[in-house]
Design a protein around this motif. Structure first.
Motif, mmCIF file in Angstrom:
data_model
loop_
_atom_site.group_PDB
_atom_site.id
_atom_site.type_symbol
_atom_site.label_atom_id
_atom_site.label_comp_id
_atom_site.label_asym_id
_atom_site.label_seq_id
_atom_site.Cartn_x
_atom_site.Cartn_y
_atom_site.Cartn_z
ATOM 1 N N SER A 241 14.696 54.915 19.353
ATOM 2 C CA SER A 241 16.043 55.287 18.920
ATOM 3 C C SER A 241 16.950 55.612 20.108
ATOM 4 O O SER A 241 18.166 55.454 20.030
ATOM 5 C CB SER A 241 15.978 56.492 17.974
ATOM 6 O OG SER A 241 15.324 57.592 18.603
ATOM 7 N N ILE A 285 22.094 52.110 13.984
ATOM 8 C CA ILE A 285 21.102 52.772 14.837
ATOM 9 C C ILE A 285 21.120 54.280 14.589
ATOM 10 O O ILE A 285 20.069 54.926 14.469
ATOM 11 C CB ILE A 285 21.389 52.466 16.319
ATOM 12 C CG1 ILE A 285 21.104 50.990 16.622
ATOM 13 C CG2 ILE A 285 20.544 53.355 17.233
ATOM 14 C CD1 ILE A 285 21.630 50.531 17.966
ATOM 15 N N GLU A 288 19.552 54.986 11.178
ATOM 16 C CA GLU A 288 18.103 54.808 11.189
ATOM 17 C C GLU A 288 17.420 55.962 11.914
ATOM 18 O O GLU A 288 16.316 56.392 11.541
ATOM 19 C CB GLU A 288 17.742 53.469 11.840
ATOM 20 C CG GLU A 288 18.100 52.273 10.955
ATOM 21 C CD GLU A 288 17.778 50.949 11.600
ATOM 22 O OE1 GLU A 288 17.453 50.943 12.807
ATOM 23 O OE2 GLU A 288 17.853 49.920 10.906
ATOM 24 N N ARG A 289 18.084 56.475 12.933
ATOM 25 C CA ARG A 289 17.518 57.641 13.630
ATOM 26 C C ARG A 289 17.510 58.852 12.702
ATOM 27 O O ARG A 289 16.552 59.633 12.689
ATOM 28 C CB ARG A 289 18.327 57.930 14.893
ATOM 29 C CG ARG A 289 17.727 59.017 15.768
ATOM 30 C CD ARG A 289 18.475 59.163 17.070
ATOM 31 N NE ARG A 289 17.836 60.131 17.940
ATOM 32 C CZ ARG A 289 18.269 60.435 19.151
ATOM 33 N NH1 ARG A 289 19.336 59.811 19.640
ATOM 34 N NH2 ARG A 289 17.649 61.327 19.889
#
Length: 306
Positions: A241, A285, A288-289
């Motif tokens: 990440s 991103i 998703e982190r």
């Protein structure tokens, strides 16, 4: 963990991959895309073997429990690489790189369809925004004019998008593979499979390259192998990440290489589209982190070409 070291390794890997792409582009007028795939894959193999031997992982790193999975990964990745290399001969380097950013967006959708991953409104919205950005980049190229140059550019767009879609399929496939396979095995057997598969295209336009082009192709393979090692190693020092946003440094390197080596100047529409796509990718991103989705093992096994 050493995030700074991981970031440096990731950036250098992306720089090497862009240098490799520039060599492939420079040789595209003389050799076919799948002949370039052969050189890219074959000359990466000794680099990977030396790396594994140096890490004393040669005996364990190449063990596989699922040879069929490596075969299908090879089919998908080799096709993606062939499409990408063919597009480099038809479009400017920054444009190929920019359109290639569609791959992570497609991956989100495929993860929902093929892996049953829950994709809520936030990520779907980000994907939608990103696809609008891709359309902005593509719009000047979407021509049905009979002019040869415009038709070639349109074909280049189709090839880049096909390659991006295939890379997304490869990403999903690798996410399943790494549950039982070593990352080093995935990297090695992909290069091996791509080398063998590319040989089947010998009857379809292979030529004996001139000496300068031959050295370009050999260098592309060696540089690609080193780039893969740096990319894989970067994930040993930083979380996926943390490193994911650095993928967009490829765009900066593409602009520099494209301008310096090929005199390619990006259009305003392309830069606007790139900004939209990168913003959407950054949102995905970040989300998703937040959700704690682990994709690091798959990322370290996948090159920008497939």
């Amino acid at each position: 963990m050493s995030p700074a070291r991981g970031m440096a390794l990731k950036l250098f890997a992306l720089f090497l991959f862009m240098a490799m792409s520039s060599l492939i582009k420079a040789s595209s007028a003389e050799v076919s895309s799948f002949q370039a795939v052969f050189f890219r894959s074959f000359f990466a193999l000794p680099i990977i073997v030396i790396w594994l031997a140096a890490r004393k992982e040669l005996s364990t790193g190449l063990r596989t429990r699922n040879p069929a999975a490596h075969f299908w990964r090879g089919i998908i990745g080799t096709s993606a690489m062939g499409c990408g290399f063919a597009a480099l001969g038809l479009l400017p380097l920054p444009e190929v790189t920019a359109i290639g950013f569609a791959s992570p967006l497609i991956t989100v959708l495929l993860a929902a369809v093929l892996l049953g991953e829950r994709v809520r409104a936030f990520r779907l919205t980000a994907v939608g925004i990103g696809l609008v950005g891709v359309l902005v980049i593509l719009w000047p190229r979407l021509s049905i004019s009979p002019k040869d140059m415009e038709m070639a550019a349109t074909l280049g767009v189709v090839l880049v998008l096909t390659g991006a879609a295939l890379r997304s399929v490869a990403q999903i496939h690798i996410r399943r593979m790494v549950q039982s396979e070593q990352t080093s095995a995935v990297v090695f057997y992909f290069s091996l499979t791509a080398t063998v598969l590319s040989l089947f295209t010998i009857p379809f336009g292979w030529v004996m390259p001139s000496t300068p082009v031959l050295w370009m192709l050999i260098s592309a393979g060696l540089i690609g192998g080193v780039g893969q090692i740096f990319l894989t190693s970067s994930y040993r020092f930083a979380e996926a990440s943390v490193l994911a946003p650095f993928d967009y440094a490829s765009m900066l390197f593409a602009l520099i290489f494209g301008y310096v080596l090929f005199g390619e100047v990006p259009t305003g529409a392309m830069m606007i589209g790139v900004a939209i796509v990168m913003s959407a990718g950054a949102l995905i991103i970040w989300r998703e982190r937040q959700l704690g989705l682990e994709r690091g093992k798959a990322r370290r096994s996948l090159t920008p070409q497939g």
